[in-house]
Motif scaffolding. Structure first.
Motif, short mmCIF file in Angstrom:
data_model
loop_
_atom_site.label_atom_id
_atom_site.label_comp_id
_atom_site.label_asym_id
_atom_site.label_seq_id
_atom_site.Cartn_x
_atom_site.Cartn_y
_atom_site.Cartn_z
N GLU A 1 6.38 -19.15 -46.33
CA GLU A 1 5.30 -18.90 -45.38
C GLU A 1 4.70 -17.52 -45.68
OE1 GLU A 1 6.39 -20.73 -41.23
OE2 GLU A 1 8.23 -19.92 -42.14
N TYR A 2 3.35 -17.47 -45.75
CA TYR A 2 2.70 -16.20 -46.09
C TYR A 2 1.31 -16.15 -45.47
CZ TYR A 2 0.29 -19.11 -49.57
OH TYR A 2 -0.44 -20.09 -50.17
N ALA A 3 0.77 -14.93 -45.39
CA ALA A 3 -0.57 -14.71 -44.83
C ALA A 3 -1.61 -14.78 -45.94
CB ALA A 3 -0.61 -13.35 -44.14
N PRO A 4 -2.86 -15.02 -45.62
CA PRO A 4 -3.90 -15.09 -46.65
C PRO A 4 -3.95 -13.86 -47.55
CG PRO A 4 -4.76 -15.90 -44.57
CD PRO A 4 -3.40 -15.34 -44.28
N ASN A 5 -3.71 -12.66 -46.99
CA ASN A 5 -3.76 -11.46 -47.82
C ASN A 5 -2.46 -11.24 -48.60
OD1 ASN A 5 -2.25 -10.84 -45.54
ND2 ASN A 5 -3.06 -8.74 -45.33
N GLY B 1 -0.70 -19.11 -43.76
CA GLY B 1 -1.11 -18.95 -42.38
C GLY B 1 -2.61 -18.72 -42.25
N THR B 2 -3.05 -18.44 -41.04
CA THR B 2 -4.49 -18.25 -40.78
C THR B 2 -4.86 -16.79 -40.57
OG1 THR B 2 -4.10 -18.65 -38.42
CG2 THR B 2 -4.71 -20.55 -39.80
N GLU B 3 -3.88 -15.92 -40.28
CA GLU B 3 -4.17 -14.51 -40.02
C GLU B 3 -3.50 -13.64 -41.07
OE1 GLU B 3 -3.01 -13.51 -36.08
OE2 GLU B 3 -4.32 -14.99 -35.11
N ASP B 4 -4.18 -12.54 -41.41
CA ASP B 4 -3.63 -11.62 -42.40
C ASP B 4 -2.43 -10.87 -41.84
OD1 ASP B 4 -5.47 -12.29 -44.29
OD2 ASP B 4 -6.78 -10.55 -43.95
N ALA B 5 -1.52 -10.50 -42.73
CA ALA B 5 -0.34 -9.72 -42.34
C ALA B 5 -0.74 -8.26 -42.12
CB ALA B 5 0.72 -9.81 -43.43
N GLU B 6 -0.01 -7.60 -41.26
CA GLU B 6 -0.27 -6.20 -40.98
C GLU B 6 0.83 -5.33 -41.56
OE1 GLU B 6 -0.75 -5.65 -36.82
OE2 GLU B 6 -2.47 -7.02 -36.64
#
Length: 623
Positions: free
Chosen positions: A550-554, A576-581
């Motif tokens: 599982e990973y974020a777009p960025n 996923g749908t949201e970028d990681a912070e």
């Protein structure tokens, strides 16, 4: 087998029953075998009450007994006439629909001259037509069509079953030996949509004339030669996996049926030789089936087992098989004595060939496996050749030899079931059958190397291919479909830039069945792949059947790099749908498909390099 040899007078072949008597000009019943009452002739049955019957003339029965090759009604005969039935109410022979009784044929021949005007020319013309009818070439009988139709099963399966599938006679049921292995085999496999896995076992039991002199004559019969015959779901190809007898593996507890009907549990063993999964401590073939399932992860549906005598009788039945030697061999232990080049071997020489170990390679059992694979490949070509398939005499001998040498599980313990199996597998082309040896390494705990263990990397890869029904052979249709599907998935999810391994941040969780898998993967990533920004997340909240990243777009570039390192399929990537912070890591959850650190999660598209493999349609000279 025809009705006379079974003692069923009501199922007598009319062609065997009626003979022409030149003294009376009528057809008569010839004497039958002792104990079989004759049926009255049509002439006698239709005489008016009180009319004296014409006395019968005796005739010596044909020396070819019914049911034997070459006799009427046998698979070796040029024709198989229709059967008659006997009426229990009248005792008269009831002629099958469409059949012609002998007296009717004679009357029609007698009437022909009258229809021709009663002239000598007319009588000669009528006689010529009758003779022409009698000399017409007979069509192939249904039995012979069955022989030719069911003739394409692979070699060792042929040693075990295909000859039985050639001839659908109840006679051969009496030859079969069966073993009830309980739930060791699920009884399925063929007749369905999935793959079929059959365990083929060659034992070292010294049964049969002349075999007691080979090695340990008191052997109970161990799993000396073992093949797992995996046939693809679409029946287009097969992989035959050889399992070394000296492989060290775990043998599970084994419920075995005793002669009295009760079940006894034979305790399992850790770190035992594979060949002791049969014969040792009373273990039956079901124990070997359970051992193979635990070793490979594949369900084993059925087993077929043959002893030393099978090799001798089967090769003799088909007139021998070709083998090729790179150099001449004269082996004092196996008694193999062959020149260099191609030889045709059968009987004792065939058994000597598959038993020879000291004369090839480095004299190990692994080199003997290569010889056995070459031999079975040659048998495949022999059994699928016209020389065998169009010779009813050979097929009969093959059926007799195979069923007498064969022991099977009760799930396929009848000729009907073996015939069904033979038909289902008969379309496999030899070029799509691969023999492969289980990849192994020397047992690391031994100072003197005598046993082997599965190769920790290559063996799981091979098992994964078989579990996912991926062929080792060039099956064009399957290859194109797999490539097309893989290209779509890769284009959609794995195209794009890759991050450097040192930039990959990932937390590893264990959602599979292997204890400590997360820590082992973490150690492998950090120490060998330079993925230093990785951590152990412990056990996942629940077990997963498949590994998931599982990973974020960025984080897509990091995900692609980790997928490359781990051998993850595109289906394992979940974006996923949201970028990681900030420094938030990706989450890798290992599933039940995870086999070990460094082993690709996806089933490889190609077999591992440098594994020993033999193609069934190619002849290779032994070295």
């Amino acid at each position: 087998m025809d009705a006379q040899s079974r003692g069923q007078a009501g199922d007598i072949d009319p062609a065997d029953q009626w003979v022409f008597d030149p003294d009376t000009g009528d057809y008569k019943l010839r004497p039958l075998s002792p104990g079989v009452p004759p049926s009255p002739s049509p002439a006698a049955a239709t005489q008016a009450p009180g009319t004296p019957r014409t006395p019968r003339t005796s005739r010596t029965p044909s020396p070819s007994s019914p049911g034997s090759p070459g006799s009427p009604g046998s698979p070796g005969s040029p024709r198989s006439a229709p059967r008659s039935t006997t009426s229990h109410a009248t005792g008269r022979a009831a002629v099958p629909s469409g059949a012609e009784v002998p007296r009717q044929r004679r009357r029609r021949a007698d009437d022909a001259p009258a229809k021709a005007g009663g002239t000598p020319e007319g009588r000669r013309a009528a006689g010529g037509r009758a003779a022409s009818r009698r000399k017409a070439k007979p069509k192939k009988s249904k039995k012979q069509k069955v022989l030719l139709w069911t003739g394409g099963v692979t070699a060792f399966l042929l040693v075990g079953t295909s000859a039985a599938a050639y001839v659908l006679y109840n006679h051969f049921n009496g030859n079969l030996n069966t073993v009830d292995v309980g739930d060791a085999g699920d009884g399925g496999g063929f007749g369905g949509d999935g793959p079929v896995n059959i365990l083929l076992i060659g034992t070292d039991k010294r049964t049969g004339a002349g075999n007691e002199g080979y090695g340990d004559k008191n052997s109970p019969g161990h799993a000396d030669t073992t093949f797992l015959f995996h046939v693809s779901a679409d029946r287009s190809n097969a992989t035959v996996l050889s399992i070394p007898r000296d492989l060290i593996t775990d043998i599970p507890d084994c419920p075995t049926k005793q002669e009295g009907g009760e079940t006894e549990i034979v305790p399992g063993e850790q770190g035992a030789r594979f060949n002791t999964s049969l014969g040792q401590a009373g273990r039956d073939p079901g124990c070997t089936m359970r051992t193979v399932k635990e070793l490979t992860g594949l369900d084993v549906h059925h087993f077929m087992m043959a002893d030393f005598n099978a090799v001798k009788t089967m090769t003799t039945a088909v007139g021998g098989v070709e083998v090729c030697l790179d150099k001449p061999v004269k082996d004092d232990k196996s008694h193999l004595d062959l020149p260099a080049g191609v030889s045709v071997i059968e009987g004792e020489q065939a058994l000597a060939f598959v038993r020879t170990r000291k004369s090839f390679g480095n004299s190990s059992d692994l080199d003997r496996i290569k010889i056995q694979q070459q031999f079975l490949s040659s048998m495949i070509r022999k059994f699928k050749s016209n020389d065998t398939l169009t010779d009813p005499g050979k097929l009969w001998s093959l059926a007799e030899a195979a069923t007498k040498a064969l022991t099977v599980d009760t799930g396929i313990g009848t000729i009907k079931k073996l015939s069904d199996l033979g038909r289902e597998l008969s379309g496999i082309n030899p070029k799509n059958i691969s023999f492969v040896t289980l990849p192994v390494i020397d047992n690391p705990v031994e100072k003197v190397k005598a046993t082997v263990v599965p190769d920790p990397v290559k063996a799981p890869q091979l098992f994964a291919m078989m579990q996912n029904d991926i062929s080792l052979t060039e099956v064009e249709k399957k290859e194109k479909a797999a490539k097309k599907k893989a290209q779509k998935e890769q284009a959609a999810l794995l195209e794009g830039p890759r991050a450097d391994a040192s930039e990959v941040r990932v937390e590893v969780l264990n959602g599979g069945e292997i204890a400590g898998a997360a820590q082992a993967t973490l150690t492998w990533l950090q120490n060998t792949q330079n993925v230093l920004k990785s951590s152990n997340g412990g056990n996942a909240p629940e077990q997963l059947p498949k590994t998931v990243l599982e990973y974020a777009p960025n984080q897509a570039d990091q995900a692609r790099k980790l997928a490359d390192l781990m051998g993850l399929p595109a289906s394992a990537l979940k974006q996923g749908t949201e970028d990681a912070e900030g420094l938030e890591p990706m989450t890798l959850t290992l599933g039940a498909d995870f086999q070990g650190a460094g082993i690709p999660v996806t089933a490889p598209a190609k077999a591992p390099e440098d594994i020993q493999k033999v193609e069934a349609d190619k002849q290779i000279c032994a070295k």
